[in-house]
Design a protein around this motif. Structure first.
Motif, PDB file in Angstrom:
ATOM      1  N   TYR A  29       4.414  -3.607  -4.858  1.00 47.36           N
ATOM      2  CA  TYR A  29       3.550  -2.608  -5.501  1.00 47.36           C
ATOM      3  C   TYR A  29       4.072  -1.208  -5.237  1.00 47.36           C
ATOM      4  CZ  TYR A  29       0.137  -6.163  -6.717  1.00 47.36           C
ATOM      5  OH  TYR A  29      -0.476  -7.248  -7.276  1.00 47.36           O
ATOM      6  N   ARG A  30       4.023  -0.352  -6.259  1.00 48.36           N
ATOM      7  CA  ARG A  30       4.519   1.017  -6.135  1.00 48.36           C
ATOM      8  C   ARG A  30       3.506   1.970  -6.757  1.00 48.36           C
ATOM      9  NH1 ARG A  30       6.871  -1.170  -2.938  1.00 48.36           N
ATOM     10  NH2 ARG A  30       9.096  -1.510  -2.684  1.00 48.36           N
ATOM     11  N   ASN A  31       3.572   3.251  -6.308  1.00 48.89           N
ATOM     12  CA  ASN A  31       2.650   4.230  -6.892  1.00 48.89           C
ATOM     13  C   ASN A  31       3.047   4.573  -8.332  1.00 48.89           C
ATOM     14  OD1 ASN A  31       0.851   4.436  -4.745  1.00 48.89           O
ATOM     15  ND2 ASN A  31       2.263   5.787  -3.644  1.00 48.89           N
ATOM     16  N   ASN A  32       4.358   4.569  -8.608  1.00 47.07           N
ATOM     17  CA  ASN A  32       4.837   4.748  -9.982  1.00 47.07           C
ATOM     18  C   ASN A  32       4.137   5.927 -10.658  1.00 47.07           C
ATOM     19  OD1 ASN A  32       6.471   3.981 -12.148  1.00 47.07           O
ATOM     20  ND2 ASN A  32       4.942   2.592 -13.000  1.00 47.07           N
TER      21      ASN A  32
END
Ligand SMILES: Cc1cc2nc3c(=O)[nH]c(=O)nc-3n(C[C@H](O)[C@H](O)[C@H](O)COP(=O)(O)OP(=O)(O)OC[C@H]3O[C@@H](n4cnc5c(N)ncnc54)[C@H](O)[C@@H]3O)c2cc1C
Ligand SMILES: [Zn+2]
Lengths: 426, 96
Positions: free
Chosen positions: B45-48
């Motif tokens: 998961y990434r903040n992107n």
């Protein structure tokens, strides 16, 4: 800009046919109705779809046609299908490696074949065949592995020799800097007209009462006790029983509004087209190891796909060195292109997952569903994606074909690894 | 396409660099205590973020060293380039 056409009050929607075309031709084409209305949003819907690209519109269409969820709206931030639907190179194929993908993309492929009739709109689906080239021994081994996996899943697939590739694509140079050793061929594959797909779904959904609302960005969600109750827009709060988000590159931005993260990164993917020329390239050729793929549009332009940047960006323009890296192998493989001018170059923001498979999923918020992660290759899946997502939303349980694509796979480890199959491009 | 200021070499074309995604993701201190969902957050998961983003870059066709950029993903504007040991430069006030 075309001026809006009148859509008279209770008149039944027009059906497109050779007869309606002839009738309109006699009247100087003055009697065409607008293909869809432009209504103001109602205060409340049973289902709101966020994102009016191909996948969102297809979802709305199948919701209206095959379920009885009630009132449906599609909210689009900009103009209809101005995102990746308008920017992709329209390759349609279903020769994926994993069983789950075979079912999902196969389902879409089946729907493509009857789509123009179903929508009463010519989406120009053209099964002209897709060849994926092998340039080295590793490519050939990957192709052979795919070929056998595809056979086991009953997906049509042929291994071509270099000479057979040359026969199908006389303009290719098989002895250059990137020698062609063979290819993996799917005869049923091909392409379709991207805009027509979005417009066809929009028109057919609108005729069944779906409100398509453009220039209406979702800015926040209304969430009460962990259940989504509506969305916040510049046109006010619109309440909803269920919300389906189909926002491609902006999926993480919408997830953040709802208070969770997605296993996604959004990166630019580039393409460009040449000036139109006489028909000379009647199939689609992709090359995974040199990141180039090409077909010829019905207008005569060569449509050429390049690679994706590996940094996060929402700018819809890619970096120049990538364009450069696409042109070099392009000229090696197709020397005749050297004498053509390129008309346009652009990028779309694609939402990429680690296993290169899409996410069709429930979320931590009840009644909020996401359909995203299609990355560099979701156009081909448009009908299938919309179909299974519509049924998942209507039922509140994921459709059989969609179930393996939930975001929980990143915790369980049941990834659907298409990285080798998809590489950069689809 | 942008110009990047390598903290060691100075200003160079972006094509000399490669990026390795979001910066300052720390490896879990107590790996045994993490459940599957927490591992998934760390690994996948990434903040992107659409906006100011801190990311790791390496000057791969130059000095080969790692550093961080504070870059706006909505405009590609770069506010700061800093070494791993440097204090975090603040987020710019403007959104571009
Ligand atoms: C250069 C390029 C080439 C490609 N080539 C191929 C190919 O050959 N074959 C293939 O299968 N796929 C290809 N793809 C991938 C394909 O384009 C996408 O996977 C697919 O079009 C995604 O469809 P969509 O409807 O989900 O996204 P989109 O068409 O991007 O629709 C998402 C919509 O959501 C809207 N939106 C975003 N945020 C909000 C908000 N807050 N509120 C309301 N609306 C919002 C956007 O404006 C957008 O219209 C390519 C992509 C690119 C960029
Ligand atoms: Zn350096």
């Amino acid at each position: 800009m075309t001026r809006p056409l009148p859509r008279a009050g209770k008149k039944p929607p027009q059906k497109y046919s050779i007869f309606s075309l002839a009738r309109q031709a006699m009247q100087g084409h003055q009697g065409w109705q607008a293909a869809w209305r432009s209504p103001e949003p109602q205060p409340e819907y049973d289902v709101i779809i966020v994102g009016g690209g191909g996948h969102g519109l297809a979802t709305a269409y199948y919701l209206a046609k095959e379920t009885n969820v009630g009132r449906i709206a599609v909210l689009e931030k900009g103009w209809l299908a101005g995102g990746n639907t308008a920017r992709n190179t329209t390759i349609i194929r279903s020769n994926y490696l994993c069983d789950e993908s075979a079912r999902l993309y196969g389902h879409a492929h089946d729907l493509w074949e009857g789509l123009s009739q179903d929508l009463n709109y010519n989406v120009m689906f053209s099964p002209r065949g897709v060849i994926m080239l092998s340039h080295n021994v590793h490519d050939q081994q990957v192709a052979a592995r795919h070929y056998h996996a595809l056979n086991l899943n009953g997906i049509d697939s042929t291994l071509l020799s270099a000479e057979e590739v040359k026969e199908k694509v006389p303009l290719i140079n098989i002895h250059g800097r990137y020698p062609v050793l063979g290819g993996l061929y799917q005869a049923r594959a091909g392409n379709a007209r991207h805009d027509a797909v979005a417009w066809g779904y929009a028109r057919a959904a609108d005729q069944m009462g779906v409100d398509i609302i453009e220039n209406c960005p979702v800015e926040d969600f209304v969430i009460e006790n962990g259940v989504v109750k509506g969305v916040q827009t510049p046109k006010g709060v619109i309440r909803a029983g269920k919300v389906g988000v189909v926002a491609a590159g902006h999926s993480s931005v919408l997830a953040e509004m709802a208070g969770f993260r997605m296993p996604l990164e959004s990166v630019p993917l580039q393409a460009f087209v040449s000036e139109p020329i006489k028909p000379c390239f009647d199939t689609v050729v992709m090359s995974n190891s040199v990141h180039i793929y090409m077909s010829q549009s019905d207008k005569g332009e060569l449509v050429i796909g390049a690679g994706s940047d590996n940094y996060v960006s929402y700018t819809q323009r890619g970096s120049f060195d990538l364009f450069d890296h696409a042109v070099q192998p392009l000229l090696e493989l197709y020397p005749f292109v050297a004498r053509l001018r390129m008309l346009r170059q652009w990028a779309g923001i694609v939402d990429v997952t680690r296993d290169r498979s899409p996410i069709i999923t429930k979320t931590p918020i009840e009644n909020l569903f996401f359909n995203c992660g299609w990355g560099t290759g979701g156009f081909k899946a448009t009908p299938g994606s919309g179909h299974v997502f519509a049924h998942s939303i209507a039922k509140g349980e994921m459709h059989d074909i969609a179930a393996p694509f939930g975001m929980d796979r990143f915790s369980t480890g049941a990834l659907i690894d298409e990285a080798a199959a998809a590489a950069v491009m689809h | 396409m942008f110009i990047i200021d390598c903290p060691w070499c100075g200003t160079r074309d972006q094509s000399e660099f490669t990026t390795h995604g979001e910066a300052h993701i720390t490896r879990p201190e107590d790996p045994e205590t993490l459940d599957d969902a927490e591992w998934a957050q760390y690994v996948f998961y990434r903040n992107n973020v659409k906006g100011w983003y801190r990311e790791r870059w390496v000057h791969s066709s130059g000095c080969g060293r790692w550093f961080n950029l504070l870059r706006n993903t909505a405009s590609d504007a770069i506010a700061a380039s800093y070494r791993p040991e440097d204090p975090l430069p603040p987020l710019p006030e403007d959104s571009y």
